[in-house]
Design an enzyme around this catalytic site. Structure first.
Site, short mmCIF file in Angstrom:
data_model
loop_
_atom_site.label_atom_id
_atom_site.label_comp_id
_atom_site.label_asym_id
_atom_site.label_seq_id
_atom_site.Cartn_x
_atom_site.Cartn_y
_atom_site.Cartn_z
N ASP A 229 50.09 17.06 -52.86
CA ASP A 229 50.63 16.72 -51.55
C ASP A 229 49.43 16.36 -50.68
O ASP A 229 48.28 16.65 -51.06
CB ASP A 229 51.38 17.92 -50.98
CG ASP A 229 51.85 17.70 -49.56
OD1 ASP A 229 52.47 16.65 -49.29
OD2 ASP A 229 51.58 18.57 -48.71
N ASP B 25 49.50 16.15 -46.59
CA ASP B 25 49.46 16.77 -45.27
C ASP B 25 49.39 18.28 -45.35
O ASP B 25 50.26 18.93 -45.94
CB ASP B 25 50.70 16.35 -44.47
CG ASP B 25 50.71 14.85 -44.19
OD1 ASP B 25 49.73 14.36 -43.62
OD2 ASP B 25 51.69 14.18 -44.56
#
Length: 229
Positions: A13, A15
């Site tokens: 991922d 963020d």
């Protein structure tokens, strides 16, 4: 926690995991909330993390009772992102891990709930770092991703786009958000979670391992090359 199994591919991922953009999302959202004397709480934020942009916008509008349509909200928030996102920094341990895996020819990719335009802003000062990844899948603007996290779509599509299309159980996911962990588990992948310290412990369930920082990750536990130092 489940027994840890060897993997051959790694999906990150972005963020709040690779880049410290979650604080910037919070800052941008609170600026808009403040226009209507509202507070963007941690409880609302946790629900939004990892969602596609439009879905997160609707949740925020409903939760804060903002007199805005999704399109109006997105227009406002994008103007905030334009000024804030270029300031994103790489989080502790992320660069060391990514460069280590790349050096040892472990296929790595990014699977994010974000959009292409915001991705470009966030990586303004990190183009070389991002170039180390095989590919990037951005759920909010990728036409092949029908459903954002917590649906497994973005991770399954990301795995499929590796040149050798590994099975899901050959992939390890790194996530910071409950929505992302749920998506990774639904995809049939092991998930290492690096949550915000404010996150309640019960929100980490489903993950194979929970770490305070990427600095604490031991690659050899998943059959990956150990750090050289």
């Amino acid at each position: 926690m489940c027994p840890l199994k060897p993997v051959t591919h790694v999906i990150f991922d972005m963020d709040g995991l690779l880049l410290d953009t979650e604080r910037l999302y919070t800052e941008a959202t609170q600026i808009i909330a403040s226009e209507y004397n509202k507070v963007y709480t941690w409880e609302i934020k946790v629900q939004c993390m990892g969602m596609k942009g439009a879905m997160a916008a609707q949740l925020i509008i409903d939760s804060l009772e903002l007199p805005l349509t999704v399109d109006q909200y997105l227009k406002k928030i994008i103007s905030q992102y334009d000024s804030l996102f270029p300031n994103a920094n790489i989080l502790p341990g992320a660069e060391k891990l990514v460069r280590h895996l790349h050096k040892h020819n472990i296929p790595i990719a990014i699977a994010s709930g974000g959009a292409q335009d915001s991705f470009e802003l966030k990586t303004t000062n990190h183009k070389e770092f991002v170039s180390l990844f095989s590919h990037v899948v951005l759920a909010s603007t990728d036409p092949e991703v029908e459903n954002g996290k917590p649906a497994p779509d973005v991770f399954l599509i990301c795995a499929k786009r590796f040149p050798d299309s590994p099975n899901p159980d050959q992939c390890l996911v790194f996530e910071d958000a409950p929505n992302g962990v749920e998506a990774g588990v639904k995809a049939g992948m092991q998930v290492v979670m690096v949550p915000d310290p404010r996150l309640a412990q019960e929100k980490t369930k489903g993950s194979s391992q929970v770490l305070k920082s990427l600095e604490d990750f031991k690659p050899e536990l998943f059959g990956l090359p150990t750090y050289d130092d």
